[in-house]
Design an enzyme around this catalytic site. Structure first.
Site, PDB file in Angstrom:
ATOM      1  N   CYS A  62      -4.296  33.985 -14.702  1.00 13.21           N
ATOM      2  CA  CYS A  62      -2.979  33.847 -13.961  1.00 13.21           C
ATOM      3  C   CYS A  62      -3.276  33.566 -12.408  1.00 13.21           C
ATOM      4  CB  CYS A  62      -2.324  35.162 -14.114  1.00 13.21           C
ATOM      5  SG  CYS A  62      -3.408  36.625 -13.355  1.00 13.21           S
ATOM      6  N   HIS A 111       0.794  -1.070   0.047  1.00 10.34           N
ATOM      7  CA  HIS A 111      -0.008   0.020   0.102  1.00 10.34           C
ATOM      8  C   HIS A 111       0.757   1.113  -0.083  1.00 10.34           C
ATOM      9  CE1 HIS A 111      -1.895   3.335   2.208  1.00 10.34           C
ATOM     10  NE2 HIS A 111      -3.308   3.056   1.505  1.00 10.34           N
TER      11      HIS A 111
END
Length: 879
Positions: A835, A458
């Site tokens: 932006c 995992h």
């Protein structure tokens, strides 16, 4: 005719991913191409959605179809549920359409009860077989109790540990049939004490409980976190796969494995994987025992291994991508339980994509489309300094499970990792093994180190997906989790001690080793060149310093989309002058103070123009409210009073007068330029003078500054500030012997600006969407405070994502579309960009492509991500 919710593996194929989930579609596809797959059925994602619509219940129609398909599965396999002569045992596994390793639940060995167990043993007098049956039974009770009834698995693990201690053994495999039989009855007693009723013995009741549990796990906390991080919509739901068990824990001629057709860490074209003899799949993935490399399987299981290598070739050629496979060998015979396109590191993704093009399996466009842009982040992140690394001696070694370098203070729990990281500490999470519950702690840590588990445990899989450095399976560590300490190489390490880990080599070092920026491999350049060839969107960067601008240029930025000028004001000599300006009484005093700052601003802009070598530079004029610049401590206030020739009390009064109840909507942005036009004049002079000087120094460049007025919401406001800018700029240009061009545009960050974009476009040369503020003002969320309540919104399924991280295409996106639709007809030369932070988020970049933006702008390290995402958007549109 009623709706079809269930499909036999023989009824599906790989194209039915949305309905059957990734696992179900691939099991059907493997069946279709003739590979050895135990034949079962898939309950569709639509059944999951229906389960939630019906108040978390499986309705009668779906239950009836499940019963019908149980009969079909029994017929195909010649076995029956609960039958004492030939019992059918099944696994029940989740399978969403996007891979979510370890995030949802699985139940194995379903169909066992006391009668079936007794009958199976009675029919086979081999004592090893009895051990296998009891081993399967105790696993099933434990899994069912944990997953279906939510009794914590720790209670059962304690019973196993007590049994092993009593018998003087180390591993589960050393326990005898009698030991396991005793454990099974202890487990059932534990179940009864926690639940208040007996463990269910009817296999059909067991199956319904398991199916419900898998559906329920779609909404567990770790799955929700994973989905949010990986842009997987909640509405998709998960499918459930029910298939006959094959037993890797039958005997020593059986086993289970996980393998990749290419190395998921480096991309090297060689079979890589792990195999455990006499084990079930959960043992490999959970990392309970450290497995052997797949190559050793050839010695113990030559026929099954030869079959497996053949299957690997078939699957990779069929899917034309690196495959991650789970398989079991039962009595020497191979069975395929799963295949999927394997999770891989960014480095491996680039190499595999390039190799597949070179091998003639993929086109350039397909190679570009294969790579998850978010993974590129990891390539651009630090590695250990080579010189420092040479001097450092490793104190231990595990498996290099996910590349990169990490150093920090040791913590032992996911909760501590989160807590320490929130207060600014860099931490390394050290665990016996990780489980899916640890995901938030893994996210907060710089890196992860585990004692148990292999390359497919995992910890390894999740860390690779996150781009986190991870070292797994360091068996030399003597761990004492309870007292938060471990011993390695004769030294005891406690919470808060420093540790460095190298996820590429697996080496572990005592103390902190300095890191350096990553260098980018040749495949990176190749993929980015292909991306640039196919994308339409330009990619700029948000940069306020020459160093940032230079880094962004190295990473492929084609200009600056946002230079925040206020960041330049905070250096000591500048802040003093700016504070003088704030405390001035007259225009003349303000201008005198600003004149001190002018040469600094001009110098900053010249350095930026130099770094950008003639590419566009968009400079946003002063945006934050003035109170952000004033002193807060007594010493600085006294200094300012002295410089101004004013009393300390007068200065304090000025400072308190700047206090605002809602500064984000207060006296900031273009409102400052309306009140104090001299600020806009000074900034215009600095921008234009710097451009003139740079153009003179580099006649072959085209220096054309873009001046961006922030926070405009009204045409007359823009006109007013623009007039100040144009008069100042034109006077500067006239006084020089050089003709330079410049543009004046605005940020669209207030909903009213988007709604009146047709008016604003008459005066603006460009629009730039400031999506941080636009999101804030559209939702009415403060981006500094939203974190306090967003988690409740995720839990209640009101929101699936943080709208400041992933663009809200429905609301904010609609305003963006509207602004473009209104603005462009009025001003055909209008260019449009974004932006805000969203400029580097792949799904937001795709949306920007779709609505016709000219460029996106993002932080320097996200430039490659945006370039790749822009190419993928163009390629997807073409398809």
């Amino acid at each position: 005719m009623s709706k079809k919710y269930l499909y036999l593996f023989s009824e599906g194929n790989a194209t039915m991913r949305e309905l059957l989930g990734g696992k179900g579609a691939n099991l059907a596809e493997m069946t279709h191409i003739g590979l050895p797959v135990p034949q079962g059925f898939t309950i569709s994602t639509e059944a999951c959605t229906q389960y939630y619509e019906d108040g978390r219940q499986i309705n009668d129609e779906i239950q009836a179809q499940i019963m019908e398909y149980i009969s079909k599965m029994e017929e195909i396999n010649g076995k029956k549920f609960g039958d004492l002569k030939n019992p059918l045992l099944v696994s029940v596994r989740s399978g969403a359409r996007a891979s979510m390793p370890g995030m949802m639940d699985t139940i194995l060995n379903l169909g066992l009860n006391d009668d079936v167990v007794a009958a199976m043993i009675a029919g086979n007098d081999d004592p090893k077989f009895a051990r296998f049956v009891y081993d399967s039974y105790r696993r099933f009770i434990q899994m069912y109790s944990d997953v279906v009834m939510e009794v914590g698995k720790k209670y059962f693990e304690q019973l196993i540990d007590e049994m092993k201690a009593r018998k003087g053994v180390t591993y589960d495999v050393e326990l005898t049939a009698d030991d396991l039989k005793e454990l099974a009855s202890q487990f059932k007693a534990e179940y009864k004490s926690k639940i208040g009723s007996d463990f269910p013995s009817d296999p059909k009741e067991q199956l319904m409980g398991a199916i419900k549990a898998v559906f329920r796990s779609w909404d567990n906390p770790r799955a929700n976190v994973y989905r949010r991080d990986n842009d997987i919509p909640y509405s998709w739901g998960t499918a459930v796969n029910v298939m006959p068990m094959v037993f890797g824990n039958l005997n020593n001629n059986s086993g289970t494995g996980v393998a990749f057709t290419r190395d998921p860490a480096t991309g090297e074209n060689k079979l890589m994987g792990e195999f455990l003899v006499n084990a079930q799949g959960e043992d490999v993935v959970a990392g309970v025992r450290t497995p052997m490399p797949i190559s050793q399987m050839a010695e113990q299981f030559p026929e099954a291994y030869a079959d497996f290598v053949r299957v690997c070739d078939i699957l990779e050629n069929h899917y034309r991508d690196m495959q991650d496979m789970e398989f079991t060998v039962e009595n020497g015979k191979l069975y395929m339980l799963q295949c999927r396109n394997g999770k891989r590191t960014a480095q491996a993704a680039l190499k595999i994509a390039c190799d597949l093009v070179d091998e003639g399996m993929r086109s350039e466009e397909e190679a570009v489309a294969m790579i998850d842009p978010r993974n590129l982040d990891t390539l651009l992140h630090p590695q250990f300094d080579a010189a420092a690394l040479k001097k450092a001696a490793p104190i231990g070694k595990g498996l290099g499970a996910s590349p990169g370098a990490a150093c920090g203070k040791i913590v032992f729990t996911a909760e501590d990792a989160e807590e320490w990281a929130n207060r600014g500490e860099k931490v390394v999470l050290v665990r016996l093994e990780t489980s899916p519950e640890d995901i938030t702690g893994m996210k907060s840590a710089q890196g992860i180190l585990t004692v148990r588990g292999g390359m497919t445990s995992h910890a390894a899989v999740v860390a690779r997906g996150m781009g986190k450095c991870c070292v797994s399976g360091c068996g030399e560590i003597a761990m004492d989790e309870e007292n938060k300490k471990f011993t390695l190489a004769g030294k005891t390490f406690g919470e808060g001690d420093f540790l460095s880990i190298d996820g590429t080599t697996g080496n572990i070092y005592d103390g902190l080793i300095p890191t350096v920026d990553a260098t980018i491999a040749g495949e990176f350049g190749r993929i980015m060149a292909w991306a640039d060839k196919y994308r339409r969107l330009r990619v700029r960067t948000n940069a306020d310093t020459p160093a940032d601008a230079k880094k962004a240029r190295e990473l492929g930025a084609e200009g600056i989309g946002l230079c925040r000028t206020e960041h330049m004001f905070f250096e000591p000599e500048r802040i003093a002058a700016f504070r003088e300006m704030i405390c001035s009484d007259t225009v003349e005093e303000r201008e005198a103070a600003l004149d001190k700052i002018l040469p600094y601003q001009q110098g900053d802009f010249e350095k930026l123009y130099e770094a950008l070598e003639g590419c566009p530079v968009c400079i946003r004029f002063l945006d934050p409210p003035l109170h952000e610049f004033v002193p807060t401590n007594d010493e600085e206030i006294e200094l300012l009073a002295k410089a101004q020739g004013k009393s300390v009390e007068t200065i304090r009064n000025i400072i308190s007068s700047l206090h605002e109840f809602n500064p984000m909507m207060g006296h900031r942005g273009c409102r400052l330029a309306v009140t104090y036009p001299e600020i806009a004049k000074m900034q215009t002079k600095a921008v234009i003078r710097a451009a003139i000087n740079t153009q003179k120094a580099h006649p072959d460049w085209n220096v054309k500054p873009e001046i961006m007025i922030p926070l405009v919401c009204e045409l007359k406001e823009l006109k007013y500030v623009k007039k100040v800018v144009v008069e100042t700029a034109d006077a500067e240009i006239a006084a020089s012997d050089l003709k330079i061009e410049y543009e004046v545009g605005t940020m669209i960050e207030i909903p009213r600006a988007a709604l009146t974009a047709d008016e604003i476009a008459t005066e603006a040369d460009f629009f730039c969407f400031g999506t941080n503020d636009l999101t804030q003002m559209t939702f009415g969320f403060s981006r500094d405070d939203a974190g306090k309540f967003l988690s409740a919104y995720y839990d209640a399924k009101i929101l699936e994502n943080d709208p400041f991280a992933k663009l809200d295409q429905t609301g904010v996106g609609k305003l963006m579309e509207m602004a473009i639709r209104l603005g462009r007809p009025v001003n055909p030369k209008l260019h449009v960009g974004i932006c805000g932070e969203h400029g580097g988020d792949p799904s937001s970049v795709e949306f920007c492509h779709k609505i016709g933006l000219d460029y996106v702008s993002c932080s320097p390290f996200r430039v490659p991500i945006a370039r790749l995402a822009a190419a993928q958007a163009a390629i997807a549109e073409k398809k």
